[in-house]
Structures are given as C-alpha cells and as structure tokens.
Design an enzyme around this catalytic site. Structure first.
Site, mmCIF file in Angstrom:
data_model
loop_
_atom_site.group_PDB
_atom_site.id
_atom_site.type_symbol
_atom_site.label_atom_id
_atom_site.label_comp_id
_atom_site.label_asym_id
_atom_site.label_seq_id
_atom_site.Cartn_x
_atom_site.Cartn_y
_atom_site.Cartn_z
ATOM 1 N N HIS A 173 0.776 -1.106 -0.156
ATOM 2 C CA HIS A 173 0.073 -0.062 -0.081
ATOM 3 C C HIS A 173 0.898 1.244 0.153
ATOM 4 O O HIS A 173 0.380 2.322 0.698
ATOM 5 C CB HIS A 173 -1.053 -0.012 1.133
ATOM 6 C CG HIS A 173 -2.095 -0.957 1.028
ATOM 7 N ND1 HIS A 173 -3.226 -0.632 0.094
ATOM 8 C CD2 HIS A 173 -2.213 -2.300 1.360
ATOM 9 C CE1 HIS A 173 -3.995 -1.835 0.181
ATOM 10 N NE2 HIS A 173 -3.460 -2.779 0.842
ATOM 11 N N THR A 174 2.055 1.225 -0.453
ATOM 12 C CA THR A 174 3.007 2.378 -0.703
ATOM 13 C C THR A 174 3.115 2.837 -2.309
ATOM 14 O O THR A 174 3.061 4.052 -2.379
ATOM 15 C CB THR A 174 4.361 1.784 -0.297
ATOM 16 O OG1 THR A 174 4.560 0.682 -0.972
ATOM 17 C CG2 THR A 174 4.761 1.756 1.186
ATOM 18 N N GLY B 281 -7.791 -14.037 -7.871
ATOM 19 C CA GLY B 281 -8.366 -13.143 -6.639
ATOM 20 C C GLY B 281 -7.472 -13.440 -5.192
ATOM 21 O O GLY B 281 -8.181 -13.389 -4.130
ATOM 22 N N ASP C 172 1.960 -4.060 -9.711
ATOM 23 C CA ASP C 172 1.718 -5.335 -10.123
ATOM 24 C C ASP C 172 2.114 -5.391 -11.568
ATOM 25 O O ASP C 172 2.594 -6.282 -12.129
ATOM 26 C CB ASP C 172 0.118 -5.802 -9.942
ATOM 27 C CG ASP C 172 -0.156 -5.548 -8.317
ATOM 28 O OD1 ASP C 172 0.376 -5.643 -7.656
ATOM 29 O OD2 ASP C 172 -1.469 -5.594 -8.275
HETATM 30 C C1 GLA Z 1 -3.006 -4.152 -5.076
HETATM 31 C C2 GLA Z 1 -2.750 -3.190 -6.317
HETATM 32 C C3 GLA Z 1 -1.345 -2.586 -6.184
HETATM 33 C C4 GLA Z 1 -0.877 -2.188 -4.621
HETATM 34 C C5 GLA Z 1 -1.214 -3.549 -3.565
HETATM 35 C C6 GLA Z 1 -0.890 -3.000 -2.183
HETATM 36 O O1 GLA Z 1 -2.169 -5.328 -5.585
HETATM 37 O O2 GLA Z 1 -3.173 -3.569 -7.273
HETATM 38 O O3 GLA Z 1 -1.322 -1.517 -6.925
HETATM 39 O O4 GLA Z 1 -1.589 -1.098 -4.367
HETATM 40 O O5 GLA Z 1 -2.853 -3.683 -3.691
HETATM 41 O O6 GLA Z 1 0.298 -2.978 -2.001
#
Ligand code: GLA
Length: 380
Positions: free
Chosen positions: A36-37, A123, A173
C-alpha cells in the site's frame, strides 16, 4: 508444477493444427515488502513468480483478436475498431482493455488468434489480472512488431485496469509483471519507476501461503485507504505521503484524526522499512529482512487495517516454524495470500507443518508452495 511452454504449445497445436508463431509468458507476483505504498509514490519490493498467464498465438491479417481460454473452456473475439466495455464479459475484458489502452496511446495494432492459459490463482493477491494484461500487451507487441518498453507497457496495463476494468490500483503489479528479473526481487521507486534488481540472501526461499479465503479488490476498502492517504498528504502539504519523513510525521501528526494518522504512519514507516529491507538483502542479511517483514505485517494489521483473521492466522503459523525468517500478508489484503522467507534447506518441513497448523487453526485448507523469482513478460 507450474505450467510450461510445452503445455500451451500443445493446446495451440491441438486447436490450430500447427505450431504457434509466438509463445508469451507474463508472471504474477509476490510482494516481499512495501505494501500500500505504490499509490503514495513510495517504494515496493516485489518479485515475479513462476505462476503466469500464457498466450500462444499466430498473426491474422485483419484487425481482430480471437482467443480460446483453456481455463474457461470458451472462445471470445473482438475487433480493434469496435472496442466497448461489457461488464458481464469476464476474462476477455482484460484483453480488450489492454488493446484499447495501447491503441489509445497511439500504437498501431495488428490482429492475432491463439490460446490462453494461466496458473496464477484468481483473486488471491498474486496479480492474476496484471499477468493477463501484460501477456496481452506482449502478444500485441509481438503481432504488431511494437517496441517493448517494460515501464511504458506497465503504465498502459495499469491504465487498462483503472479505466477499463474499473479497479483503481497502483503501478506495482503491472510493473513487476513487465520487468521482473530471474533470481531477483525489484526495488521499485513508484514515483520515477526506477527498478533495481536485488538478490536474495543465500540459502533462502520464498513461500506462498494461500489462505484459500478470497475478497475482491474492487472492494471499497481499497479506495477508502487511497482517499485517507490523499487527505493525509494534503494535511502535510506534500504531493504524496512518500514526501513525509518519520521525523516530520512525529512533529505534525498530532493534528490528524486518529484513523488518518494510523494510515499515514503505516505508509511512512513502510517506505522506510522497504528501503531498509533492500539494504538487508544486498548485505545477505536474512534475519533483518525477516524482521522487517514481520513488522510490515503488524503495521498492515493494526494501523492500515487491511489484514484478516485468516491472514493473521497464517502469518502466526508460519512465524512459529524455526526455519522462518519472517512472514506477512502480500498484496492488497483482506484475504488471499501471505508469504514467508525461510531457510531453503527446511522447505519441505516448513510447507508441511505450516499448512497443517493453519488448517488445524482455521478449518480452511491452504495452498502452500515454494516459488521462484522469474523474468517479467517475455516471448519464450
Ligand atoms: C494491489 C494493487 C497494487 C498495490 C497493492 C497493495 O495489489 O493492485 O497496486 O496497491 O494492492 O500494496
């Protein structure tokens, strides 16, 4: 066993009566630390894994894409000239959205047909959708003889996810699925998209710990966290929380409401942990890396509040094994997977005991397996 090239080639040949012109592989990912960064312009350190989306294809001389999905046992097709979203169309929307994104950026696309198969669980927090977007982008690049720039293609994949699929994700991702490097994690600066390969400490292995619980990312909680981070950045007077140091946080955070303060604390401390984790990896210090992972999990659990009972139970079971350096949830959270860094020579024992302990504790049957760091999207 992960899928390999022979599997997808055999599927293609059975359908089309000849060998494919190209075989594409684009991986899912596990994030070691930096959670979540990414949407705070911060640092992440994921690795591409040996679970991937595969496409075998041959060119067509029109502007259509026709694909058979092995996993869904169905065929779908679309034209570059009539790209419209259809919320009920399922997996093909990821391909359409990626085609739309590339075409909208000014790239000239050429048609192709082929077979799609994947083994990134859906998922589960291992980025099956980014894998599908990057596999599609790589296929479009092969068929259309387009230059392959991983960072640019990652941004176009992210745009497909944001604008076509409607999930407001960050860049992590797609970037790791595009740019992963065999045997390494990547320390990514999500502001500049600079990505530095970081080697694993000798004698360690990464284990995926799938809780077998699921919760969709589309969930409002993710967007809520994003807004809270934006509000916190505004409060500190900066573009993104990436720009706030721990020291500044300590001086000013008293003026924030309790919840926003805890969200900001997670992001600011997580950025710091991620940089320290990269240093630990470069020094080969698995103990310090594991310690930072455990801290990251606690921060996600208590301050960011994106973990779940199943994830916490899994992390506790993993951490109780003597071969474990550290364990944490990975990905957006709320369900899906945790990961652990362990001593490679104890992998079999770790896998068996952690799976049994988790099942005993929760009643869920998990999937626990060692994974390898692989290359990002490529023609194989
Ligand atoms: C999901 C989102 C990423 C990232 C993560 C948390 O995977 O697709 O962009 O924000 O959550 O780190």
């Amino acid at each position: 066993m992960p899928l390999d090239k022979n599997d997808i080639v055999a599927r293609f040949t059975a359908r089309f009566g000849q060998s494919p012109r190209w075989v594409i592989r684009a991986p899912g990912r596990v994030n070691l630390i930096g959670e979540h960064t990414d949407y705070n312009d911060g640092f992440v350190m994921p690795m591409a894994i040996d679970r991937a989306a595969w496409i075998a294809l041959r060119p067509r001389d029109d502007r259509r894409v026709a694909v058979f999905s092995v996993d869904y046992n169905e065929s779908r097709e679309f034209s570059f000239d009539e790209l419209r979203t259809n919320e009920n169309a399922g997996w093909i929307e990821y391909l359409k959205g990626t085609a739309w994104s590339l075409q909208d950026s000014g790239l000239r696309l050429t048609g192709w047909e082929g077979v799609l198969q994947g083994d990134v669980p859906l998922g589960a927090g291992l980025s099956s959708s980014a894998a599908l977007e990057l596999a599609t982008a790589r296929a479009l690049a092969a068929a259309g003889s387009l230059d392959w720039n991983p960072a640019k293609m990652a941004l176009l994949g992210q745009r497909a996810e944001n604008k076509w699929v409607g999930v407001n994700c960050g860049i992590m991702d797609q970037l790791i699925s595009a740019a992963g490097q065999k045997g390494h994690a990547l320390l990514i600066d999500c502001r500049t998209l600079d990505a530095q390969p970081v080697p694993f400490p000798a004698g360690t292995a990464v284990v995926v710990l799938d809780t077998s619980t699921r919760r969709g990312l589309v969930d409002s909680a993710y967007n809520e966290r994003r807004s809270q981070c934006e509000a916190a950045a505004k409060f500190f007077g900066v573009k993104a929380l990436r720009d706030v140091t721990m020291k500044q946080f300590e001086q000013m955070a008293g003026g924030l409401d309790v919840v926003t303060r805890r969200r900001a604390l997670h992001v600011i401390s997580e950025n710091d942990r991620t940089l320290r984790a990269a240093d630990a990896m470069r020094r080969g210090d698995a103990v310090e890396l594991g310690r930072l992972m455990a801290e990251s999990h606690r921060s996600l659990r208590d301050d960011y509040e994106v973990s779940s009972d199943a994830l916490n139970a899994m992390v506790e079971c993993a951490a109780a094994h003597p071969a474990c350096f550290g364990a944490r949830m990975t990905g957006a959270g709320f369900g899906g997977c945790a990961m652990a860094l362990i001593r490679a020579d104890a992998a079999d024992d770790f896998v068996a005991k952690t799976a049994a302990a988790y099942q005993q504790k929760t009643g869920h049957t998990p999937a626990v397996y060692v994974c390898q760091a692989t290359n990002g999207a490529e023609v194989v």
